[in-house]
Design an enzyme around this catalytic site. Structure first.
Site, PDB file in Angstrom:
ATOM      1  N   CYS A  22       0.735  -1.262   0.000  1.00  0.00           N
ATOM      2  CA  CYS A  22       0.000   0.000   0.000  1.00  0.00           C
ATOM      3  C   CYS A  22       0.766   1.316   0.000  1.00  0.00           C
ATOM      4  CB  CYS A  22      -0.957   0.051   1.169  1.00  0.00           C
ATOM      5  SG  CYS A  22      -1.846  -1.457   1.436  1.00  0.00           S
ATOM      6  N   GLY A  68       0.623  -0.407  -5.005  1.00  0.00           N
ATOM      7  CA  GLY A  68      -0.504  -1.325  -4.825  1.00  0.00           C
ATOM      8  C   GLY A  68      -1.459  -1.201  -5.993  1.00  0.00           C
ATOM      9  N   ASN A  73      -0.584   2.074   5.419  1.00  0.00           N
ATOM     10  CA  ASN A  73       0.509   1.393   4.722  1.00  0.00           C
ATOM     11  C   ASN A  73       1.374   0.711   5.761  1.00  0.00           C
ATOM     12  OD1 ASN A  73       3.607   2.495   3.185  1.00  0.00           O
ATOM     13  ND2 ASN A  73       2.596   0.538   3.011  1.00  0.00           N
ATOM     14  N   GLY A  74       1.511  -0.624   5.634  1.00  0.00           N
ATOM     15  CA  GLY A  74       2.352  -1.358   6.579  1.00  0.00           C
ATOM     16  C   GLY A  74       1.670  -2.624   7.012  1.00  0.00           C
ATOM     17  N   CYS A 112      12.697   0.461   6.327  1.00  0.00           N
ATOM     18  CA  CYS A 112      12.745  -0.716   5.430  1.00  0.00           C
ATOM     19  C   CYS A 112      13.692  -0.448   4.267  1.00  0.00           C
ATOM     20  CB  CYS A 112      11.351  -1.008   4.882  1.00  0.00           C
ATOM     21  SG  CYS A 112      11.368  -2.232   3.552  1.00  0.00           S
ATOM     22  N   TYR A 160      13.999  -1.409  -4.078  1.00  0.00           N
ATOM     23  CA  TYR A 160      13.040  -1.811  -5.112  1.00  0.00           C
ATOM     24  C   TYR A 160      11.727  -1.050  -5.113  1.00  0.00           C
ATOM     25  CZ  TYR A 160       9.585  -4.878  -7.395  1.00  0.00           C
ATOM     26  OH  TYR A 160       8.578  -5.370  -8.172  1.00  0.00           O
ATOM     27  N   SER A 164      13.587  -2.807 -13.082  1.00  0.00           N
ATOM     28  CA  SER A 164      14.077  -2.872 -11.703  1.00  0.00           C
ATOM     29  C   SER A 164      15.591  -2.737 -11.602  1.00  0.00           C
ATOM     30  CB  SER A 164      13.614  -4.177 -11.054  1.00  0.00           C
ATOM     31  OG  SER A 164      13.923  -5.279 -11.882  1.00  0.00           O
ATOM     32  N   ASP A 223      20.215  -6.943 -11.812  1.00  0.00           N
ATOM     33  CA  ASP A 223      18.845  -6.807 -11.293  1.00  0.00           C
ATOM     34  C   ASP A 223      18.941  -6.335  -9.850  1.00  0.00           C
ATOM     35  OD1 ASP A 223      16.119  -6.779 -11.315  1.00  0.00           O
ATOM     36  OD2 ASP A 223      15.859  -8.897 -11.782  1.00  0.00           O
ATOM     37  N   ASP A 224      17.794  -5.935  -9.313  1.00  0.00           N
ATOM     38  CA  ASP A 224      17.839  -5.365  -7.959  1.00  0.00           C
ATOM     39  C   ASP A 224      17.949  -6.446  -6.887  1.00  0.00           C
ATOM     40  OD1 ASP A 224      15.114  -6.064  -8.642  1.00  0.00           O
ATOM     41  OD2 ASP A 224      14.601  -5.263  -6.694  1.00  0.00           O
ATOM     42  N   CYS A 269       9.040 -11.182   5.660  1.00  0.00           N
ATOM     43  CA  CYS A 269       8.853  -9.834   6.221  1.00  0.00           C
ATOM     44  C   CYS A 269       7.512  -9.812   6.939  1.00  0.00           C
ATOM     45  CB  CYS A 269       8.849  -8.805   5.097  1.00  0.00           C
ATOM     46  SG  CYS A 269       8.364  -7.154   5.651  1.00  0.00           S
ATOM     47  N   CYS A 321      16.007  -1.582   8.751  1.00  0.00           N
ATOM     48  CA  CYS A 321      15.612  -2.980   8.883  1.00  0.00           C
ATOM     49  C   CYS A 321      16.195  -3.729   7.690  1.00  0.00           C
ATOM     50  CB  CYS A 321      14.089  -3.116   8.882  1.00  0.00           C
ATOM     51  SG  CYS A 321      13.551  -4.848   8.898  1.00  0.00           S
ATOM     52  N   CYS A 342      14.842  -9.259   6.179  1.00  0.00           N
ATOM     53  CA  CYS A 342      14.630 -10.278   5.150  1.00  0.00           C
ATOM     54  C   CYS A 342      15.966 -10.794   4.610  1.00  0.00           C
ATOM     55  CB  CYS A 342      13.738  -9.753   4.030  1.00  0.00           C
ATOM     56  SG  CYS A 342      14.215  -8.154   3.412  1.00  0.00           S
TER      57      CYS A 342
HETATM   58  S1  SF4 Z   1      12.041  -7.443   6.537  1.00  0.00           S
HETATM   59 FE1  SF4 Z   1      12.875  -6.632   4.587  1.00  0.00          FE
HETATM   60  S2  SF4 Z   1      11.091  -5.960   3.416  1.00  0.00           S
HETATM   61 FE2  SF4 Z   1      10.424  -6.207   5.562  1.00  0.00          FE
HETATM   62  S3  SF4 Z   1      10.635  -4.184   6.526  1.00  0.00           S
HETATM   63 FE3  SF4 Z   1      12.539  -5.297   6.900  1.00  0.00          FE
HETATM   64  S4  SF4 Z   1      13.876  -4.722   5.150  1.00  0.00           S
HETATM   65 FE4  SF4 Z   1      11.786  -4.195   4.591  1.00  0.00          FE
END
Ligand code: SF4
Length: 462
Positions: free
Chosen positions: A8, A36, A110-111, A244, A250, A293, A355-356, A392, A442, A445
């Site tokens: 979103c 989205g 969003n989230g 994030c 991306y 990308s 690629d990303d 995530c 963060c 992932c």
């Molecule tokens: S886990 Fe990855 S995609 Fe999710 S908030 Fe953290 S950095 Fe972003």
């Protein structure tokens, strides 16, 4: 890259005098369409009443009729939504609008609330009724159930219960309220133009309104814009900020700024860092991005490596999204319809394909094959992100761990599986160094260090 779903984008407007707010929201949401595509909607005040329009589908077909209409309004919010399988449906389209003991409230989120499943079980056990499956509805329940009087009091009480990611645009009575969670997972910007306040997930949506001064809301900031002007208060942080990093890799549009960084500049630096890693280790003739990308990282790579950049892959903008097709064969055919190799660019060449990031690896295998069919002598796959290995819980829909190719294979194995001569990722320390700011992101992932653990079953979001 193969598609990763994003949960979103939001937008909001508060003007001192009536103007066509729904029309403005249309343009802002149109600019946020990449965040989205499953559903979208707007809510707005007009002559004291609240109106809304929302449905499944993209912004132009669902909201385009607003452009021919007149809606004098001082307040409105909007939303574009991505949903996971089973989480779609018009009942989850936003904004959500309620009338409760705190007055009229409309919400765009969003989230993803990582303790959402736990909170939902608790509230359902206490008699709450939910209409949809998105955890955004939880926030409205928590607001309604708060015993605190006054906006600041009930927002503090409701939001302090939440863990995870939420950037919110809200209408409460005559106020626009913009909220960024204390960890700052998702971006949220505020701009001023002609006396009006505009909020949006990314600055590209503010640019759609026209040039304006803007700033990012700070993590934990609650900004209120009403007839008395603008003011902010701050929610208590539980953890240091956790922005994030995938927004920069991306999700965000390249012409946007998020987290105080130009997305374009960040991706260019990721490409440069990839080139530094290959320096003296790889002989190549041309740098080819996977469009779109990989475009910007490829420009950074080519510049730093002193190699020509060229579009050795052409993308059809009329092919549909390949990942929703049911069989592998159909998905492969769709990928071939979507991307075409350009023999004039790649024949007889040693190609660096950028690629990303890499998810399942299936699309990369098809693309490497296309380049070889077009005569590429060598294909070296380079990813402008670390190996994606974990789910995530904060608003990005990443496939299960066993579907992520980096959980099955090391880079040499990945190169073999996708048919490349080599494969290399950008390690996390180099990625963060390229941002010049190693703290406050963060990267869960990639490294599995999730700032908030998930509550059982708590992956569905908004
Ligand atoms: S886990 Fe990855 S995609 Fe999710 S908030 Fe953290 S950095 Fe972003």
């Amino acid at each position: 890259m193969e598609s990763l779903g994003h949960h979103c984008g939001v937008a909001g407007v508060r003007a001192p005098e009536p103007r066509n707010v729904p029309e403005t929201l249309f343009y802002m949401l149109f600019s946020l369409q990449h965040r989205g595509q499953e559903s979208c909607g707007v809510s707005w005040e007009e002559g004291g009443a609240w109106n809304g329009r929302k449905d499944l589908g993209m912004v132009a077909p669902v909201l385009g009729s607003l452009l021919g209409e007149s809606h004098p309004s001082r307040l409105g919010i909007g939303h574009v939504r991505y949903s996971t399988a089973g989480g779609g449906g018009v009942q989850n389209a936003q904004p959500l609008v309620i009338e409760c003991n705190k007055g009229r409230v409309a919400l765009a989120h969003n989230g993803n609330i990582s303790n959402g499943a736990l909170l939902r079980r608790r509230l359902t056990g206490e008699g709450s009724i939910f209409q949809g499956s998105a955890d955004s509805e939880l926030i409205l329940h928590l607001i309604s159930r708060s015993r605190q009087e006054g906006r600041e009091g009930f927002l503090r009480e409701a939001l302090n219960t939440l863990e995870g990611a939420y950037s919110l645009a809200m209408m409460h009575e005559d106020a626009l309220v913009a909220i960024r969670d204390p960890s700052g997972f998702r971006p949220l910007y505020v701009g001023k133009k002609g006396g009006a306040t505009y909020v949006a997930s990314e600055t590209c949506a503010l640019h759609a309104v026209g040039p304006m001064p803007y700033r990012e809301l700070r993590p934990g900031e609650v900004l209120v814009a009403d007839s008395e002007g603008e003011r902010s208060f701050f929610l208590e942080p539980r953890l240091p900020p956790r922005r994030c990093i995938f927004e920069l890799i991306y999700f965000a549009r390249p012409d946007s700024e998020v987290f105080g960084q130009s997305v374009h500049a960040a991706r260019t630096r990721f490409g440069e860092a990839l080139a530094d890693q290959d320096s003296g280790r790889l002989a190549a003739d041309v740098v080819v991005p996977v469009p779109d990308s990989g475009n910007i990282a490829a420009i950074g790579y080519a510049r730093r490596a002193g190699l020509p950049f060229d579009f050795g892959l052409a993308r059809s903008h009329y092919a549909g999204r390949s990942f929703i097709l049911p069989t592998k064969g159909q998905r492969e055919l769709a990928a071939r319809l979507k991307l075409h190799a350009v023999p004039e660019v790649v024949a007889g060449k040693r190609v660096v394909m950028i690629d990303d990031s890499l998810v399942r690896g299936t699309t990369s295998r098809i693309i490497v094959n296309l380049l070889r069919e077009a005569g590429a002598k060598e294909v070296h796959l380079r990813l402008a992100a670390p190996e994606l290995k974990w789910p995530c819980y904060y608003g990005i829909d990443i496939p299960d761990r066993d579907q992520l190719i980096s959980n099955r294979l090391d880079p040499e194995g990945i190169a073999r599986e996708v048919g490349a001569d080599s494969a290399r990722f950008l390690p996390q320390d180099r990625l963060l160094a390229a941002l010049g700011d190693r703290d406050g992101y963060c990267c869960a992932c990639f490294d599995g260090r999730h700032p908030f653990p998930p509550a059982a079953g708590g992956k569905e979001g908004a």
